[in-house]
Scaffold this motif. Sequence first.
Motif, mmCIF file in Angstrom:
data_model
loop_
_atom_site.group_PDB
_atom_site.id
_atom_site.type_symbol
_atom_site.label_atom_id
_atom_site.label_comp_id
_atom_site.label_asym_id
_atom_site.label_seq_id
_atom_site.Cartn_x
_atom_site.Cartn_y
_atom_site.Cartn_z
ATOM 1 N N ILE A 170 3.521 0.238 -8.099
ATOM 2 C CA ILE A 170 3.821 -0.917 -7.257
ATOM 3 C C ILE A 170 2.610 -1.821 -7.063
ATOM 4 O O ILE A 170 2.747 -3.022 -6.829
ATOM 5 C CB ILE A 170 4.378 -0.441 -5.901
ATOM 6 C CG1 ILE A 170 5.065 -1.608 -5.184
ATOM 7 C CG2 ILE A 170 3.277 0.164 -5.036
ATOM 8 C CD1 ILE A 170 5.839 -1.192 -3.965
ATOM 9 N N GLN A 171 1.401 -1.257 -7.195
ATOM 10 C CA GLN A 171 0.204 -2.101 -7.029
ATOM 11 C C GLN A 171 0.087 -3.119 -8.157
ATOM 12 O O GLN A 171 -0.580 -4.137 -8.003
ATOM 13 C CB GLN A 171 -1.042 -1.223 -6.942
ATOM 14 C CG GLN A 171 -1.067 -0.364 -5.677
ATOM 15 C CD GLN A 171 -2.451 0.185 -5.360
ATOM 16 O OE1 GLN A 171 -3.457 -0.411 -5.719
ATOM 17 N NE2 GLN A 171 -2.502 1.310 -4.672
ATOM 18 N N ALA A 172 0.742 -2.850 -9.301
ATOM 19 C CA ALA A 172 0.751 -3.826 -10.395
ATOM 20 C C ALA A 172 1.538 -5.071 -10.014
ATOM 21 O O ALA A 172 1.379 -6.131 -10.642
ATOM 22 C CB ALA A 172 1.342 -3.183 -11.647
ATOM 23 N N GLU A 173 2.379 -4.970 -8.998
ATOM 24 C CA GLU A 173 3.149 -6.122 -8.532
ATOM 25 C C GLU A 173 2.313 -7.046 -7.655
ATOM 26 O O GLU A 173 2.732 -8.158 -7.349
ATOM 27 C CB GLU A 173 4.377 -5.648 -7.747
ATOM 28 C CG GLU A 173 5.414 -4.907 -8.584
ATOM 29 C CD GLU A 173 6.129 -5.832 -9.558
ATOM 30 O OE1 GLU A 173 6.190 -7.051 -9.291
ATOM 31 O OE2 GLU A 173 6.628 -5.342 -10.590
ATOM 32 N N PHE A 174 1.130 -6.574 -7.229
ATOM 33 C CA PHE A 174 0.239 -7.385 -6.394
ATOM 34 C C PHE A 174 -1.164 -7.299 -6.984
ATOM 35 O O PHE A 174 -2.033 -6.590 -6.468
ATOM 36 C CB PHE A 174 0.251 -6.878 -4.951
ATOM 37 C CG PHE A 174 1.606 -6.937 -4.295
ATOM 38 C CD1 PHE A 174 2.073 -8.130 -3.753
ATOM 39 C CD2 PHE A 174 2.403 -5.814 -4.220
ATOM 40 C CE1 PHE A 174 3.324 -8.191 -3.153
ATOM 41 C CE2 PHE A 174 3.652 -5.860 -3.622
ATOM 42 C CZ PHE A 174 4.113 -7.059 -3.082
ATOM 43 N N PRO A 175 -1.408 -8.024 -8.100
ATOM 44 C CA PRO A 175 -2.668 -7.862 -8.832
ATOM 45 C C PRO A 175 -3.858 -8.614 -8.249
ATOM 46 O O PRO A 175 -4.950 -8.531 -8.781
ATOM 47 C CB PRO A 175 -2.311 -8.420 -10.218
ATOM 48 C CG PRO A 175 -1.284 -9.480 -9.923
ATOM 49 C CD PRO A 175 -0.471 -8.940 -8.767
ATOM 50 N N ALA A 176 -3.666 -9.349 -7.155
ATOM 51 C CA ALA A 176 -4.727 -10.216 -6.643
ATOM 52 C C ALA A 176 -5.840 -9.424 -5.968
ATOM 53 O O ALA A 176 -5.654 -8.291 -5.512
ATOM 54 C CB ALA A 176 -4.130 -11.217 -5.656
ATOM 55 N N ALA A 177 -7.019 -10.058 -5.873
ATOM 56 C CA ALA A 177 -8.170 -9.459 -5.187
ATOM 57 C C ALA A 177 -7.819 -9.176 -3.739
ATOM 58 O O ALA A 177 -7.227 -10.000 -3.051
ATOM 59 C CB ALA A 177 -9.362 -10.406 -5.252
ATOM 60 N N GLY A 178 -8.186 -7.998 -3.253
ATOM 61 C CA GLY A 178 -7.967 -7.637 -1.866
ATOM 62 C C GLY A 178 -6.591 -7.106 -1.559
ATOM 63 O O GLY A 178 -6.356 -6.568 -0.473
ATOM 64 N N ALA A 179 -5.641 -7.247 -2.498
ATOM 65 C CA ALA A 179 -4.260 -6.841 -2.225
ATOM 66 C C ALA A 179 -4.143 -5.343 -1.984
ATOM 67 O O ALA A 179 -3.274 -4.890 -1.238
ATOM 68 C CB ALA A 179 -3.354 -7.258 -3.380
ATOM 69 N N HIS A 180 -5.046 -4.563 -2.617
ATOM 70 C CA HIS A 180 -4.960 -3.107 -2.458
ATOM 71 C C HIS A 180 -5.194 -2.671 -1.018
ATOM 72 O O HIS A 180 -4.780 -1.585 -0.606
ATOM 73 C CB HIS A 180 -5.996 -2.436 -3.372
ATOM 74 C CG HIS A 180 -7.421 -2.743 -3.003
ATOM 75 N ND1 HIS A 180 -8.029 -3.941 -3.341
ATOM 76 C CD2 HIS A 180 -8.341 -2.034 -2.297
ATOM 77 C CE1 HIS A 180 -9.266 -3.939 -2.881
ATOM 78 N NE2 HIS A 180 -9.482 -2.804 -2.243
ATOM 79 N N MET A 181 -5.828 -3.551 -0.219
ATOM 80 C CA MET A 181 -6.169 -3.167 1.149
ATOM 81 C C MET A 181 -4.941 -2.925 2.013
ATOM 82 O O MET A 181 -4.927 -2.026 2.847
ATOM 83 C CB MET A 181 -7.057 -4.245 1.779
ATOM 84 C CG MET A 181 -8.358 -4.517 1.048
ATOM 85 S SD MET A 181 -9.499 -3.109 1.066
ATOM 86 C CE MET A 181 -10.006 -3.118 2.769
ATOM 87 N N PHE A 182 -3.887 -3.734 1.801
ATOM 88 C CA PHE A 182 -2.761 -3.558 2.708
ATOM 89 C C PHE A 182 -1.841 -2.409 2.308
ATOM 90 O O PHE A 182 -0.870 -2.117 2.999
ATOM 91 C CB PHE A 182 -1.964 -4.865 2.889
ATOM 92 C CG PHE A 182 -1.470 -5.531 1.651
ATOM 93 C CD1 PHE A 182 -2.061 -6.702 1.213
ATOM 94 C CD2 PHE A 182 -0.403 -5.021 0.920
ATOM 95 C CE1 PHE A 182 -1.609 -7.350 0.080
ATOM 96 C CE2 PHE A 182 0.058 -5.664 -0.206
ATOM 97 C CZ PHE A 182 -0.551 -6.836 -0.632
#
Length: 469
Positions: free
Chosen positions: A147-159
């Motif tokens: 699912i993290q591939a759906e939000f590839p932007a910088a900082g997105a992993h934080m949420f």
Amino acid sequence: MLVNTPAHRGARTPLPPTSCSGSGFRHPLDLDTNRDVRLLDTIAVALTTGNPGDVFAASFDKRQQVQLVLSKNGPPTPEDVSAANELISLIGSPSVADAIDLFPFLIRRCGVNIDKRIHNLHTSLQDGELLNDFMLALQAYTPEANIQAEFPAAGAHMFFQKYRNAVPAFATVWRDVVEMLTDKTAQGLDAEDVASSAKKYAKLFALANALRLSPFLKTLTDDRNLSNKDCKERAEKLKRRLGKVCQYVSGVSHLIQKAKRLFPIPHRWVTDTFTGTGEGVFDLCDSAYDAVANGLKQSSLSPETLNKLDRHFPSILGNWGKNQTVHACIHAELRIILHFGLSSLHNLNVHPIGVSKRSCFCCVLWMESHNRIFGTRWMTSGSHGKPYANWALPGAACSYAIGADGRSSVDDAVLELVSTRLTDALDWLFPGQKRISDEHALNGDESSDDGEEPSEWRQRLDELLADSF
């Protein structure tokens, strides 16, 4: 208002033959030109206060030593000159590495514009039709297994940290991100508390960028099914507004990192005194109905016509009353073209102009006509296709376009195209004349940001976002 009717919204037309066509008045750009227009757009945005009519433009003069040329809709104020000096100095400063270091300047100079962009994004996120579009599209969407591939932007992993080891379905995460961003955009920044505002904007950026670069949103903006046209337009509008919010972080960081080796750079303002132009203060006729009657070549409008106008344009009288006096000026991007003149532009290279606001309908027509007639290749990164009442014809200020009859060949070409579009708009409301099928109603992206994210500031962004999700 009339030339922005549904008959033209979203319409497309091939640009004149000597110009390169493309969405949003873009040319097929080489790497250098793409880099330049992105940097120039950001410089113009970083100088914008957000006050009414405060529109800036920037271009490079590369004829000898590279110089930055700046202009605005009108003469620059001492505050503008001071802000440009400070911005250029800060970009070249060893102590400034990214947008976070530049934030004290940005919130002081651009605070009103930043808040305006935040508010506009909030308005889009609260659009019930857009939220319904999301709900329906999510039902048919197949996300990546990771699912993290759906939000590839910088900082997105934080949420994702809030979910710990139990990350829910993609649809749930998407709705959570939209909800968090809606909450974060409910209010603007506090210019008196720079540190707190910087941290808030970093989180807002991470959320906005996550949506902007998501594959799911791309499926909506790339949808070619005509039956989904309204949904596509709402998604495109959201993406533009996400991009505008992101530009003050990703765009400014990109500017600092790419321009660091050149800045401080020599620069000058366009302060030319243009004569024989259409600039001035004009009082409009008392009623919008009178203007439409003149366009229809009628002494007065019938009750049926009045009813149709009120039905299609319910705010026409109110808007007309608020703008009885028009202060017409030559727009910033055209001031740069007039400043350069013709004799200095012998090469065939694309000459980009960065703008703080996408070029208006008439600026596009004027640049395209100038390019077609004189073989130049002026361009901006995008146009919203809207006409503005305060747009002034350059007239005699473009001296090399003046013919034996004393008229400007470029202005005449623009007047003809505007007249055609107005006729088309009136015919859409009042059928009876043959209508052209397309116009220069371009809806390209307002930013030349291509989604590339500078890796150098990812760690700083993570530090600001720590413990905030």
